[in-house]
Write a protein that holds these residues in place. Sequence first.
Motif, mmCIF file in Angstrom:
data_model
loop_
_atom_site.group_PDB
_atom_site.id
_atom_site.type_symbol
_atom_site.label_atom_id
_atom_site.label_comp_id
_atom_site.label_asym_id
_atom_site.label_seq_id
_atom_site.Cartn_x
_atom_site.Cartn_y
_atom_site.Cartn_z
ATOM 1 N N ASN A 158 0.825 -1.212 0.000
ATOM 2 C CA ASN A 158 0.000 0.000 0.000
ATOM 3 C C ASN A 158 0.857 1.259 0.000
ATOM 4 O O ASN A 158 0.552 2.223 -0.711
ATOM 5 C CB ASN A 158 -0.943 0.017 1.204
ATOM 6 N N SER A 192 1.021 3.986 -3.013
ATOM 7 C CA SER A 192 0.685 5.383 -2.698
ATOM 8 C C SER A 192 1.783 6.340 -3.154
ATOM 9 O O SER A 192 1.494 7.411 -3.696
ATOM 10 C CB SER A 192 0.442 5.548 -1.202
ATOM 11 N N VAL A 199 -6.044 4.878 -5.346
ATOM 12 C CA VAL A 199 -5.243 3.736 -4.940
ATOM 13 C C VAL A 199 -6.027 2.481 -5.273
ATOM 14 O O VAL A 199 -7.226 2.392 -4.968
ATOM 15 C CB VAL A 199 -4.899 3.800 -3.431
ATOM 16 N N TRP A 212 1.672 6.413 -7.052
ATOM 17 C CA TRP A 212 0.499 7.180 -7.494
ATOM 18 C C TRP A 212 0.707 8.671 -7.220
ATOM 19 O O TRP A 212 0.365 9.508 -8.039
ATOM 20 C CB TRP A 212 -0.753 6.687 -6.792
#
Length: 112
Positions: free
Chosen positions: A90, A94, A110, A97
Amino acid sequence: MSLDVNQLVADIKDAASTIIDNDVAEIRGFSERQVQALAKQAQLIATAMINDEIEEDLRDYFLDSLEDMALNFAKTLRGLLTVTIEKVWNAVVSVIWGAIESVTGLPLKVGA
């Protein structure tokens, strides 16, 4: 404006390291306590066996319980590691992105 690959690599490493360092410390503390408890329980059983303080059927019960403790420890550790891997994933997504959003000006979701 273009995406700075070197900065993105550094940011990804930082995000992953932050989570790993934090979670590994928690996992290490958990595992140390559990291993100490397993060893102490083994010591108590061994002492009782040496001193003939427990009968054979009760000894088997305590040994089975110790096996169960070890299995539960391993399963819990596996779960903690799985959670850590997901947190790292994650965090990395993140960061990637965010880098793409800052260069393109387009919002990304996400998991998109």
